[in-house]
Write an enzyme that holds these catalytic residues in place. Structure first.
Site, PDB file in Angstrom:
ATOM      1  N   ASN A  90      -8.642   4.233   8.253  1.00 33.24           N
ATOM      2  CA  ASN A  90      -8.033   3.303   8.816  1.00 33.24           C
ATOM      3  C   ASN A  90      -8.137   3.134   9.955  1.00 33.24           C
ATOM      4  O   ASN A  90      -7.851   2.458  10.659  1.00 33.24           O
ATOM      5  CB  ASN A  90      -6.269   3.252   7.842  1.00 33.24           C
ATOM      6  CG  ASN A  90      -5.335   4.377   8.489  1.00 33.24           C
ATOM      7  OD1 ASN A  90      -5.617   5.052   7.927  1.00 33.24           O
ATOM      8  ND2 ASN A  90      -4.462   3.432   9.208  1.00 33.24           N
TER       9      ASN A  90
ATOM     10  N   HIS B 182      -1.547  -7.623   2.559  1.00 29.07           N
ATOM     11  CA  HIS B 182      -1.676  -8.263   3.590  1.00 29.07           C
ATOM     12  C   HIS B 182      -2.961  -8.025   4.867  1.00 29.07           C
ATOM     13  O   HIS B 182      -2.822  -7.942   5.708  1.00 29.07           O
ATOM     14  CB  HIS B 182      -0.519  -7.681   4.395  1.00 29.07           C
ATOM     15  CG  HIS B 182      -0.527  -6.575   5.404  1.00 29.07           C
ATOM     16  ND1 HIS B 182      -0.488  -6.365   6.386  1.00 29.07           N
ATOM     17  CD2 HIS B 182       0.262  -5.348   4.316  1.00 29.07           C
ATOM     18  CE1 HIS B 182      -0.223  -4.670   6.604  1.00 29.07           C
ATOM     19  NE2 HIS B 182       0.337  -4.568   4.932  1.00 29.07           N
TER      20      HIS B 182
ATOM     21  N   GLN C 299      -7.737  -0.714   2.663  1.00 30.80           N
ATOM     22  CA  GLN C 299      -8.620  -0.790   4.090  1.00 30.80           C
ATOM     23  C   GLN C 299     -10.001  -1.690   3.885  1.00 30.80           C
ATOM     24  O   GLN C 299     -10.857  -2.406   4.078  1.00 30.80           O
ATOM     25  CB  GLN C 299      -9.688  -0.302   4.930  1.00 30.80           C
ATOM     26  CG  GLN C 299      -7.919   0.448   6.247  1.00 30.80           C
ATOM     27  CD  GLN C 299      -7.410  -0.647   6.724  1.00 30.80           C
ATOM     28  OE1 GLN C 299      -8.464  -1.512   7.177  1.00 30.80           O
ATOM     29  NE2 GLN C 299      -6.556  -0.724   7.191  1.00 30.80           N
TER      30      GLN C 299
ATOM     31  N   CYS D  28       1.860   2.379  12.764  1.00 28.64           N
ATOM     32  CA  CYS D  28       2.839   2.888  12.683  1.00 28.64           C
ATOM     33  C   CYS D  28       3.104   4.173  13.701  1.00 28.64           C
ATOM     34  O   CYS D  28       3.878   4.281  14.445  1.00 28.64           O
ATOM     35  CB  CYS D  28       2.697   3.977  11.392  1.00 28.64           C
ATOM     36  SG  CYS D  28       2.309   3.117  10.379  1.00 28.64           S
TER      37      CYS D  28
ATOM     38  N   GLY E 215       0.590  -0.992   0.053  1.00 28.84           N
ATOM     39  CA  GLY E 215      -0.176  -0.252  -0.512  1.00 28.84           C
ATOM     40  C   GLY E 215       0.438   1.560   0.036  1.00 28.84           C
ATOM     41  O   GLY E 215       0.576   2.129  -0.516  1.00 28.84           O
ATOM     42  N   THR E 216       1.981   1.257   0.802  1.00 29.41           N
ATOM     43  CA  THR E 216       2.675   2.644   0.770  1.00 29.41           C
ATOM     44  C   THR E 216       3.453   2.773  -0.790  1.00 29.41           C
ATOM     45  O   THR E 216       3.375   3.727  -0.505  1.00 29.41           O
ATOM     46  CB  THR E 216       3.578   2.291   1.814  1.00 29.41           C
ATOM     47  OG1 THR E 216       3.556   1.715   3.480  1.00 29.41           O
ATOM     48  CG2 THR E 216       4.606   3.617   1.684  1.00 29.41           C
TER      49      THR E 216
HETATM   50  N1  PLP Z   1      -2.933   2.928   3.566  1.00 29.27           N
HETATM   51  C1  PLP Z   1      -3.740   2.962   3.803  1.00 29.27           C
HETATM   52  C2  PLP Z   1      -5.279   3.123   4.433  1.00 29.27           C
HETATM   53  C3  PLP Z   1      -3.122   1.766   5.685  1.00 29.27           C
HETATM   54  O1  PLP Z   1      -4.188   0.797   6.611  1.00 29.27           O
HETATM   55  C4  PLP Z   1      -1.777   1.065   4.781  1.00 29.27           C
HETATM   56  C5  PLP Z   1      -1.695  -0.069   6.154  1.00 29.27           C
HETATM   57  O2  PLP Z   1      -1.744   0.112   7.681  1.00 29.27           O
HETATM   58  C6  PLP Z   1      -1.370   1.396   3.944  1.00 29.27           C
HETATM   59  C7  PLP Z   1      -2.182   2.559   3.087  1.00 29.27           C
HETATM   60  C8  PLP Z   1      -0.320   1.238   3.803  1.00 29.27           C
HETATM   61  O3  PLP Z   1      -0.109  -0.502   3.372  1.00 29.27           O
HETATM   62  P1  PLP Z   1       1.197  -1.091   3.593  1.00 29.27           P
HETATM   63  O4  PLP Z   1       1.028  -1.309   4.611  1.00 29.27           O
HETATM   64  O5  PLP Z   1       0.987  -1.711   2.807  1.00 29.27           O
HETATM   65  O6  PLP Z   1       2.527  -1.003   2.942  1.00 29.27           O
END
Ligand code: PLP
Length: 386
Positions: A151, A201, A179, A332, A70-71
């Protein structure tokens, strides 16, 4: 066994997903770019995975870029869109203060590079309404980035309505659907999103793999350079087992989405009612009575009572000690002493924002888990207040 109510942070790998991945971790280990048989076998698996992910989202295979999660998808969407559109004079990014750090930090980086980043304050429930967005846009906006479900608090955005507003101003809409992808059936065409992020994940797939939907016709410069993979949109040897896992997890999730959502909604209601009965002097941060929310998240805070604040970190540690695993918000942020930026953006005072618990439900959560968590939380708060 501890009661795990932190599915918004991550989910366990489904055994069926592991079984689909296993051959590509072991015997079919080839590099998808190699010309020999093993390489071609991996290439077929990657392209089949792309077709399955596209089908699950209502997209074309050529519109799916695999990423490390996601990041990275969020970073590629923001940086790619702003860089792609700068030559046309579209150098503005608009987002919300309640977005994930995976959007807010790239926005800050883009601002440091000379782009204009506007971070809108959401309403008291964490939403940007279409009217609010309309006021904020002009013909210099390249991209608007707004998440589907928040989230931390679960607030849902009306992405289709927001996309219409964006398009009326010639802006693209990026939707972080990390999410909700796999939790609710999503169709990118119905949502009207131009870019959409998801992560394996969060939907019972493996960690470290995700995808970005990129609407056909949009050409994003790569964030990760170094190879022609992903049609020059993301360099690096393909993560064959990872993308096979993502495709399997997403396909399974989408097939089961209606039944899972119904189950989660009933558990969520049980949790909301249980908390309401068992606790006093608390507030729902999830807008349970104010518009649509994702079915898996309930976030509450404890404002100082009789002059006494609750230490949020201590609260989570106490819950853990008594067999309940939850978070304060995004993984985080928990662990750090700073109160959540999302709760602060809702206008909560610092001490209330710092005393929050997010319960997030999953496919294997039972009514007994929900009841157990409510009882444990009530006992813990009682002890901490005494
Ligand atoms: N965006 C949202 C809304 C998330 O909840 C998360 C995960 O915590 C992410 C992005 C980041 O995803 P990833 O953990 O796959 O990098």
């Amino acid at each position: 066994m501890a009661i795990y109510l932190d599915h918004a942070a991550t989910t366990p790998l489904d055994r069926a997903v592991l079984a689909a991945m296993e051959p590509y971790l072991l015997e079919h280990f080839g590099n998808a770019s190699s010309v020999h048989g093993r390489g071609r076998q991996a290439r077929v698996a990657v392209e089949e995975a792309r077709e399955r992910v596209a089908a699950a989202l209502g997209a074309e295979p050529s519109e799916v870029v695999f990423t490390s999660g996601g990041t990275e998808s969020d970073n590629l969407a923001l940086k790619g869109a702003l860089r792609a559109r700068a030559a046309d004079g579209r150098t503005r990014l608009v987002t919300s203060a309640a977005e994930h750090e995976a959007v807010l930090q790239p926005a800050e980086q883009l601002a440091a590079e000379g782009y204009e980043a506007t971070v809108l304050a959401p309403d008291a429930h964490g939403r940007i309404t279409p009217d609010r967005l309309d006021e904020a846009l002009d013909d210099r906006v390249a991209l608007v980035s707004l998440m589907h479900a928040n989230n931390e608090i679960g607030t849902l955005h009306d992405i289709a309505a927001l996309a219409d507003v964006c398009h009326a101003h010639g802006a693209w809409l990026h939707c972080d659907a990390v999410q909700t992808a796999g939790l609710m059936a999503l169709n990118v065409k119905d949502l009207g999103a131009d870019l959409l992020s998801l992560s394996a994940h969060k939907l019972y797939g493996p960690k470290g793999v995700g995808a970005l939907y990129v609407r056909g016709g949009i050409d994003l410069p790569p964030l990760v350079a170094g190879g022609a993979q992903e049609r020059n949109r993301r360099g690096g040897t393909e993560n064959t087992p990872g993308v096979v896992g993502l495709a399997e997890a997403l396909t399974r999730a989408v097939e089961r989405a209606p039944e899972r959502v119904a189950r989660l909604e009933s558990l969520q209601q049980r949790l909301v009612e249980g908390l309401t009965d068992a606790l006093d002097h608390f507030r729902f941060n999830t807008p349970v009575h104010h518009g649509p929310v994702a079915p898996h998240i309930v976030n509450i805070s404890f404002p100082p009572h009789a002059g006494q604040p609750i230490d949020g970190e201590m609260l989570l540690l106490n819950l853990d000690m008594h067999g309940v695993q939850a978070s304060a918000g995004s993984a985080c942020t928990s662990g750090a002493l700073e109160p959540s930026h999302v709760l602060t953006a809702l206008g909560l005072p610092r001490e209330t924002a710092a005393a929050a618990v997010r319960f997030s439900l999953g496919k294997d959560t039972s009514p007994e888990d929900v009841d157990g968590a409510v009882d444990t939380l009530a006992d813990t708060i009682d002890r901490m207040r005494r």
